[in-house]
Design a protein around this motif. Structure first.
Motif, PDB file in Angstrom:
ATOM      1  N   UNK A  35       0.803  -1.215   0.160  1.00  0.00           N
ATOM      2  CA  UNK A  35      -0.015  -0.024   0.190  1.00  0.00           C
ATOM      3  C   UNK A  35       0.989   1.200   0.147  1.00  0.00           C
ATOM      4  N   UNK A  36       1.977   1.244   0.872  1.00  0.00           N
ATOM      5  CA  UNK A  36       2.953   2.378   0.920  1.00  0.00           C
ATOM      6  C   UNK A  36       3.486   2.683  -0.465  1.00  0.00           C
ATOM      7  N   UNK A  37       3.856   1.429  -1.302  1.00  0.00           N
ATOM      8  CA  UNK A  37       4.373   1.609  -2.438  1.00  0.00           C
ATOM      9  C   UNK A  37       3.506   2.179  -3.606  1.00  0.00           C
ATOM     10  N   UNK A  38       2.345   1.832  -3.541  1.00  0.00           N
ATOM     11  CA  UNK A  38       1.386   2.099  -4.423  1.00  0.00           C
ATOM     12  C   UNK A  38       1.090   3.817  -3.909  1.00  0.00           C
ATOM     13  N   UNK A  39       0.784   4.136  -2.752  1.00  0.00           N
ATOM     14  CA  UNK A  39       0.667   5.580  -2.505  1.00  0.00           C
ATOM     15  C   UNK A  39       1.888   6.606  -3.037  1.00  0.00           C
ATOM     16  N   UNK A  40       2.972   5.889  -2.706  1.00  0.00           N
ATOM     17  CA  UNK A  40       4.305   6.618  -3.223  1.00  0.00           C
ATOM     18  C   UNK A  40       4.508   6.933  -4.724  1.00  0.00           C
ATOM     19  N   UNK A  47      10.380  12.213 -11.218  1.00  0.00           N
ATOM     20  CA  UNK A  47      11.548  11.575 -11.307  1.00  0.00           C
ATOM     21  C   UNK A  47      11.834  10.819 -10.087  1.00  0.00           C
ATOM     22  N   UNK A  48      11.144  10.649  -9.099  1.00  0.00           N
ATOM     23  CA  UNK A  48      11.519   9.806  -8.059  1.00  0.00           C
ATOM     24  C   UNK A  48      10.328   8.773  -7.937  1.00  0.00           C
ATOM     25  N   UNK A  49       9.108   9.148  -8.451  1.00  0.00           N
ATOM     26  CA  UNK A  49       7.763   8.080  -8.512  1.00  0.00           C
ATOM     27  C   UNK A  49       8.349   6.596  -8.872  1.00  0.00           C
ATOM     28  N   UNK A  50       9.396   6.084  -9.518  1.00  0.00           N
ATOM     29  CA  UNK A  50       9.627   4.910  -9.848  1.00  0.00           C
ATOM     30  C   UNK A  50       9.740   3.979  -8.490  1.00  0.00           C
ATOM     31  N   UNK A  51      10.385   4.679  -7.453  1.00  0.00           N
ATOM     32  CA  UNK A  51      10.562   4.076  -6.305  1.00  0.00           C
ATOM     33  C   UNK A  51       9.231   3.281  -5.624  1.00  0.00           C
ATOM     34  N   UNK A  52       8.104   3.784  -5.930  1.00  0.00           N
ATOM     35  CA  UNK A  52       6.751   3.228  -5.592  1.00  0.00           C
ATOM     36  C   UNK A  52       6.497   2.002  -6.708  1.00  0.00           C
ATOM     37  N   UNK A  53       7.225   1.982  -7.545  1.00  0.00           N
ATOM     38  CA  UNK A  53       7.000   0.823  -8.520  1.00  0.00           C
ATOM     39  C   UNK A  53       8.140  -0.091  -8.496  1.00  0.00           C
ATOM     40  N   UNK A  54       9.066  -0.022  -7.547  1.00  0.00           N
ATOM     41  CA  UNK A  54      10.200  -0.636  -7.389  1.00  0.00           C
ATOM     42  C   UNK A  54      10.039  -2.232  -6.593  1.00  0.00           C
ATOM     43  N   UNK A  55      10.374  -3.140  -7.099  1.00  0.00           N
ATOM     44  CA  UNK A  55      10.064  -4.229  -6.577  1.00  0.00           C
ATOM     45  C   UNK A  55      11.292  -4.482  -5.424  1.00  0.00           C
ATOM     46  N   UNK A  56      12.319  -3.875  -5.347  1.00  0.00           N
ATOM     47  CA  UNK A  56      13.305  -3.745  -4.292  1.00  0.00           C
ATOM     48  C   UNK A  56      12.742  -3.528  -2.910  1.00  0.00           C
ATOM     49  N   UNK A  57      11.848  -2.735  -2.723  1.00  0.00           N
ATOM     50  CA  UNK A  57      11.163  -2.504  -1.451  1.00  0.00           C
ATOM     51  C   UNK A  57      10.356  -3.869  -1.015  1.00  0.00           C
ATOM     52  N   UNK A 152      17.544  -3.040  -8.888  1.00  0.00           N
ATOM     53  CA  UNK A 152      16.252  -2.161  -9.065  1.00  0.00           C
ATOM     54  C   UNK A 152      16.761  -0.906  -9.533  1.00  0.00           C
ATOM     55  N   UNK A 153      17.777  -0.197  -8.991  1.00  0.00           N
ATOM     56  CA  UNK A 153      18.122   1.025  -9.399  1.00  0.00           C
ATOM     57  C   UNK A 153      18.859   1.173 -10.652  1.00  0.00           C
ATOM     58  N   UNK A 154      19.629   0.071 -11.260  1.00  0.00           N
ATOM     59  CA  UNK A 154      20.278  -0.012 -12.405  1.00  0.00           C
ATOM     60  C   UNK A 154      18.973  -0.224 -13.398  1.00  0.00           C
ATOM     61  N   UNK A 155      17.968  -0.933 -13.077  1.00  0.00           N
ATOM     62  CA  UNK A 155      16.814  -1.283 -14.082  1.00  0.00           C
ATOM     63  C   UNK A 155      16.224   0.094 -14.508  1.00  0.00           C
ATOM     64  N   UNK A 156      16.192   0.917 -13.439  1.00  0.00           N
ATOM     65  CA  UNK A 156      15.520   2.138 -13.615  1.00  0.00           C
ATOM     66  C   UNK A 156      16.227   3.137 -14.470  1.00  0.00           C
ATOM     67  N   UNK A 157      17.575   3.020 -14.140  1.00  0.00           N
ATOM     68  CA  UNK A 157      18.477   3.953 -14.861  1.00  0.00           C
ATOM     69  C   UNK A 157      18.572   3.490 -16.606  1.00  0.00           C
ATOM     70  N   UNK A 158      18.660   2.145 -16.662  1.00  0.00           N
ATOM     71  CA  UNK A 158      18.737   1.789 -18.082  1.00  0.00           C
ATOM     72  C   UNK A 158      17.262   1.903 -18.799  1.00  0.00           C
ATOM     73  N   UNK A 159      16.355   1.402 -18.179  1.00  0.00           N
ATOM     74  CA  UNK A 159      14.760   1.634 -18.668  1.00  0.00           C
ATOM     75  C   UNK A 159      14.397   2.816 -18.948  1.00  0.00           C
TER      76      UNK A 159
END
Length: 159
Positions: A35-40, A47-57, A152-159
């Motif tokens: 829920x917190x990831x979805x709200x984030x 530029x930082x909304x990807x954190x909510x979609x990251x499977x790393x959390x 997770x961070x590398x995927x976001x940088x590349x993608x």
């Protein structure tokens, strides 16, 4: 009835937690993370909304669940590690339509459920090893979590 417990490092009975409680807490913690990831994802700027979609959390949730279960047998840590990201999948994909009123991609739900089924138990076991072992085993378990976060961070940088 299963009477096995997840006890503290010193095995004292006052720190014993029934496995059912450990599993409920793992799933509930995962639900909160989802829920917190979805709200984030919906509230953070672009530029930082990807954190909510990251499977790393969700990976951190599985690792923490396994570490919390470190007094239990390894299979219990793997189950706790599985329940945390499954709870996160449920929290994320279950509450997104309620809060943001947008449709859900069922394919994404299936992909994340399968990813959680593979990564959750592995990271739960890594959490167990990190908490219960010393030396290289502990370093390797922490490195696995670090690798997931870096990927997770590398995927976001590349993608």
């Amino acid at each position: 009835m299963d009477t096995e417990t997840a006890s503290g490092q010193d095995g004292s009975p006052e720190q014993a937690v029934p496995l059912w409680a450990l599993f409920v807490l793992s799933a509930t913690g995962g639900l909160i993370v989802g829920i917190a990831a979805m709200v984030a994802r919906g509230l953070l700027p672009g530029s930082v909304a990807w954190i909510g979609d990251s499977g790393a959390a969700w990976a951190v949730a599985a690792f923490v669940a396994g570490a919390a279960a470190a007094g239990a047998r390894p299979w219990a840590c793997a189950v706790a590690g599985l329940l945390a990201p499954w709870g996160a999948v449920l929290g994320y994909h279950g509450f997104t339509p309620l809060l943001w009123l947008d449709g859900q991609d069922l394919r994404a739900l299936l992909v994340w459920t399968v990813c959680a089924a593979v990564a959750g138990p592995l990271l739960g076991l890594a959490g167990h090893v990190w908490r219960a072992r010393r030396g290289r085993w502990r370093t390797g378990a922490a490195a696995l979590l670090g690798a997931v976060l870096a990927a997770g961070g590398a995927f976001e940088l590349i993608g």
